[in-house]
Write a protein that holds these residues in place. Structure first.
Motif, PDB file in Angstrom:
ATOM      1  N   ILE A  38       1.048  -1.495   0.092  1.00 17.11           N
ATOM      2  CA  ILE A  38      -0.187   0.111  -0.016  1.00 17.11           C
ATOM      3  C   ILE A  38       0.839   1.004   0.177  1.00 17.11           C
ATOM      4  O   ILE A  38       0.647   2.491  -0.581  1.00 17.11           O
ATOM      5  CB  ILE A  38      -1.150   0.078   0.887  1.00 17.11           C
ATOM      6  N   LEU A  39       1.213   1.278   0.669  1.00 15.21           N
ATOM      7  CA  LEU A  39       2.826   2.265   1.122  1.00 15.21           C
ATOM      8  C   LEU A  39       3.564   2.467   0.037  1.00 15.21           C
ATOM      9  O   LEU A  39       3.406   3.514  -1.134  1.00 15.21           O
ATOM     10  CB  LEU A  39       3.754   2.427   2.029  1.00 15.21           C
ATOM     11  N   LEU A  40       4.151   1.828  -0.892  1.00  8.72           N
ATOM     12  CA  LEU A  40       4.651   1.402  -2.375  1.00  8.72           C
ATOM     13  C   LEU A  40       3.418   2.361  -3.495  1.00  8.72           C
ATOM     14  O   LEU A  40       4.246   2.953  -4.312  1.00  8.72           O
ATOM     15  CB  LEU A  40       4.942   0.096  -2.402  1.00  8.72           C
ATOM     16  N   LEU A  41       2.664   1.943  -3.619  1.00 12.11           N
ATOM     17  CA  LEU A  41       1.528   2.458  -4.141  1.00 12.11           C
ATOM     18  C   LEU A  41       1.064   4.249  -4.060  1.00 12.11           C
ATOM     19  O   LEU A  41       0.795   4.694  -5.053  1.00 12.11           O
ATOM     20  CB  LEU A  41       0.319   1.223  -4.456  1.00 12.11           C
ATOM     21  N   GLY A  72       8.933   5.443   1.325  1.00 11.17           N
ATOM     22  CA  GLY A  72      10.262   5.757   1.279  1.00 11.17           C
ATOM     23  C   GLY A  72       9.850   6.457   2.847  1.00 11.17           C
ATOM     24  O   GLY A  72      11.111   7.353   3.680  1.00 11.17           O
ATOM     25  N   GLU A  73       8.774   6.800   3.826  1.00 13.48           N
ATOM     26  CA  GLU A  73       8.800   7.288   4.846  1.00 13.48           C
ATOM     27  C   GLU A  73       9.816   6.900   6.207  1.00 13.48           C
ATOM     28  O   GLU A  73       9.647   6.924   6.843  1.00 13.48           O
ATOM     29  CB  GLU A  73       6.679   7.148   5.332  1.00 13.48           C
ATOM     30  N   LEU A  74       9.433   5.210   6.084  1.00 13.76           N
ATOM     31  CA  LEU A  74      10.225   4.367   7.052  1.00 13.76           C
ATOM     32  C   LEU A  74      11.357   5.042   7.087  1.00 13.76           C
ATOM     33  O   LEU A  74      12.195   5.297   8.180  1.00 13.76           O
ATOM     34  CB  LEU A  74       9.935   3.344   6.290  1.00 13.76           C
ATOM     35  N   ALA A  75      12.581   5.492   5.882  1.00 15.79           N
ATOM     36  CA  ALA A  75      13.822   5.607   5.828  1.00 15.79           C
ATOM     37  C   ALA A  75      13.699   7.423   6.677  1.00 15.79           C
ATOM     38  O   ALA A  75      14.782   7.643   7.464  1.00 15.79           O
ATOM     39  CB  ALA A  75      14.109   5.919   4.928  1.00 15.79           C
ATOM     40  N   ARG A  76      12.868   7.924   6.248  1.00 13.32           N
ATOM     41  CA  ARG A  76      12.663   9.127   6.435  1.00 13.32           C
ATOM     42  C   ARG A  76      12.197   9.389   7.995  1.00 13.32           C
ATOM     43  O   ARG A  76      11.953  10.593   8.945  1.00 13.32           O
ATOM     44  CB  ARG A  76      11.631  10.579   6.214  1.00 13.32           C
ATOM     45  N   MET A  77      11.948   8.334   8.430  1.00 12.30           N
ATOM     46  CA  MET A  77      11.377   8.566  10.418  1.00 12.30           C
ATOM     47  C   MET A  77      12.305   8.639  10.833  1.00 12.30           C
ATOM     48  O   MET A  77      13.691   8.162  10.946  1.00 12.30           O
ATOM     49  CB  MET A  77      10.829   6.688  10.353  1.00 12.30           C
ATOM     50  N   ALA A 131       4.361  10.346  12.978  1.00 13.36           N
ATOM     51  CA  ALA A 131       4.659   9.565  12.014  1.00 13.36           C
ATOM     52  C   ALA A 131       3.838   9.034  10.977  1.00 13.36           C
ATOM     53  O   ALA A 131       2.446   9.281  11.898  1.00 13.36           O
ATOM     54  CB  ALA A 131       5.792   8.188  12.384  1.00 13.36           C
ATOM     55  N   ASN A 132       3.819   8.861   9.830  1.00 13.76           N
ATOM     56  CA  ASN A 132       2.672   8.785   8.622  1.00 13.76           C
ATOM     57  C   ASN A 132       1.987   7.846   9.650  1.00 13.76           C
ATOM     58  O   ASN A 132       2.841   6.716   9.838  1.00 13.76           O
ATOM     59  CB  ASN A 132       3.642   8.502   7.569  1.00 13.76           C
ATOM     60  N   PRO A 133       0.530   7.430   9.574  1.00 17.29           N
ATOM     61  CA  PRO A 133       0.326   6.373  10.340  1.00 17.29           C
ATOM     62  C   PRO A 133       0.444   4.871  10.131  1.00 17.29           C
ATOM     63  O   PRO A 133       0.482   3.931  10.350  1.00 17.29           O
ATOM     64  CB  PRO A 133      -1.416   6.900   9.992  1.00 17.29           C
ATOM     65  N   MET A 134       0.011   5.322   8.494  1.00 12.60           N
ATOM     66  CA  MET A 134       0.702   3.722   7.866  1.00 12.60           C
ATOM     67  C   MET A 134       2.377   3.022   8.144  1.00 12.60           C
ATOM     68  O   MET A 134       2.360   2.111   8.017  1.00 12.60           O
ATOM     69  CB  MET A 134       0.513   3.857   6.178  1.00 12.60           C
ATOM     70  N   ALA A 135       3.533   4.216   7.844  1.00  9.46           N
ATOM     71  CA  ALA A 135       4.582   3.687   7.905  1.00  9.46           C
ATOM     72  C   ALA A 135       4.667   3.581   9.333  1.00  9.46           C
ATOM     73  O   ALA A 135       5.278   2.228   9.628  1.00  9.46           O
ATOM     74  CB  ALA A 135       5.379   5.501   7.608  1.00  9.46           C
ATOM     75  N   PHE A 194      -7.120  -0.796   7.859  1.00 14.29           N
ATOM     76  CA  PHE A 194      -6.620  -0.121   7.939  1.00 14.29           C
ATOM     77  C   PHE A 194      -6.156   1.112   6.957  1.00 14.29           C
ATOM     78  O   PHE A 194      -6.270   2.158   7.344  1.00 14.29           O
ATOM     79  CB  PHE A 194      -5.336   0.152   8.718  1.00 14.29           C
ATOM     80  N   ALA A 195      -5.818   0.619   6.259  1.00 18.77           N
ATOM     81  CA  ALA A 195      -6.011   2.084   4.637  1.00 18.77           C
ATOM     82  C   ALA A 195      -7.201   2.716   4.054  1.00 18.77           C
ATOM     83  O   ALA A 195      -7.700   3.285   4.340  1.00 18.77           O
ATOM     84  CB  ALA A 195      -4.885   1.563   3.469  1.00 18.77           C
ATOM     85  N   LEU A 196      -8.388   1.717   4.394  1.00 23.07           N
ATOM     86  CA  LEU A 196      -9.357   2.126   3.451  1.00 23.07           C
ATOM     87  C   LEU A 196      -9.956   2.958   5.295  1.00 23.07           C
ATOM     88  O   LEU A 196     -10.822   4.103   4.487  1.00 23.07           O
ATOM     89  CB  LEU A 196     -10.590   0.716   3.599  1.00 23.07           C
ATOM     90  N   TRP A 197     -10.254   2.761   6.418  1.00 20.56           N
ATOM     91  CA  TRP A 197     -10.998   3.454   7.195  1.00 20.56           C
ATOM     92  C   TRP A 197     -10.055   4.728   7.255  1.00 20.56           C
ATOM     93  O   TRP A 197     -10.748   5.763   7.762  1.00 20.56           O
ATOM     94  CB  TRP A 197     -10.088   2.647   8.969  1.00 20.56           C
ATOM     95  N   LEU A 198      -8.526   4.962   7.363  1.00 20.72           N
ATOM     96  CA  LEU A 198      -7.608   6.447   6.558  1.00 20.72           C
ATOM     97  C   LEU A 198      -8.307   6.959   5.628  1.00 20.72           C
ATOM     98  O   LEU A 198      -8.512   8.154   6.093  1.00 20.72           O
ATOM     99  CB  LEU A 198      -6.570   5.405   7.232  1.00 20.72           C
TER     100      LEU A 198
END
Length: 300
Positions: free
Chosen positions: A52-55, A60-65, A180-184, A230-234
């Motif tokens: 989902i994050l890739l799409l 990249g949010e993981l690396a920027r955390m 942090a970004n919720p999904m990340a 989780f993505a659908l609810w957000l």
């Protein structure tokens, strides 16, 4: 399609999927123990969240955390998925789904209770009444409505189901400070929780069998309990928060449909005969949750 309709569409889709997961737990636990189910489901969830994050172009949010946020998400991973789902799946293993699901639904009440010592919030008379109503519902469900002759179908199962609400409430309380970004953030928690799940499985169980049925059920749990929903609810809440989205409260109230729909799925998919006390107890829990959230000022 307007933002309001999109919000309701995503919200209804999420609630519909959530309503099936209690049945999926019981079906999966027919062939897998709780740790085996969690191991498979967590692996699938990690793949789903990363996809989902890739799409979304946000992997990249993981690396920027930052270091602080990474450590926070890692510690949260001990609560969710490791401790929370280990306890929850064991509760479902010991209890009928129609009992475990409503009891777990009291997590919102547990959240309010823990917010008093941990967040410094005050407990009003309205909140106290909501708590009493909700836990009365738990007693009604657990005793099959026979309040004068208290006999639990599984006292350890009830204790674990209630314990899971404590873990879930603590997870969300500690998560309130996350930037942090919720999904990340969720993906990071699952990545750090997975090694603990694997270690626990190897120590106290064994790797799950490579059979199509159990793995398919575990995949469903990983996708729709821990990942996609989780993505659908957000997304639903994002559309609802826009000027013509109708407001987030309108979508959030859809969650009250989930436990009742879940009983329908439990009856037809799992084959459990729904006890009248389950419906009555669940009604108490829902009224308690609604009373906890109701505020005249917010309504105005």
């Amino acid at each position: 399609m307007t933002d309001s309709k999109k919000a309701m569409l995503y919200g209804l889709a999420t609630v519909s999927i959530w309503s099936t997961v209690a049945s999926a737990f019981k079906i999966a636990l027919r062939d897998l123990d709780p740790l085996q189910l969690l191991l498979c489901a967590c692996a699938v969830s990690i793949a789903a969240l990363a996809g989902i994050l890739l799409l979304q172009g946000k992997l990249g949010e993981l690396a920027r955390m930052g270091r602080k946020e990474t450590l926070r998400c890692a510690l949260l991973g001990l609560l969710n998925p490791f401790l929370y789902y280990t306890i929850l799946f064991k509760a479902y293993d010991l209890l009928p789904a129609q009992e475990a699901q409503p009891i777990n639904y009291t997590w919102a009440v547990t959240l309010s209770l823990l917010s008093v010592p941990l967040l410094g919030q005050k407990l009003s008379l309205k909140a106290l009444a909501a708590i009493l109503l909700s836990y009365l519902g738990v007693v009604v469900i657990s005793t099959h409505g026979d309040l004068l002759d208290v006999r639990f179908s599984s006292l350890p199962g009830v204790a674990l189901a209630l314990g899971s609400t404590v873990i879930w409430a603590l997870y969300w309380i500690f998560n309130t400070r996350s930037q942090a970004n919720p999904m990340a953030g969720l993906l990071m928690s699952f990545l750090t929780g997975f090694p603990f799940i694997l270690a626990a499985t190897l120590l106290f169980s064994e790797l799950p069998p490579l059979a199509a049925g159990p793995l398919l059920a575990a995949t469903y749990v990983g996708l729709f309990e821990m990942g996609i929903t989780f993505a659908l609810w957000l997304t639903a809440m994002k559309y609802a928060a826009r000027p013509d989205g109708g407001g987030t409260a309108r979508v959030a109230n859809l969650i009250f449909l989930s436990p009742f729909l879940s009983l329908v799925f439990i009856h037809f998919l799992v084959g459990e005969t729904i006890h009248p006390a389950t419906v009555v107890g669940l009604a108490f829990i829902i009224v308690g949750n609604a009373l906890m959230q109701y505020s005249p000022r917010k309504r105005a």
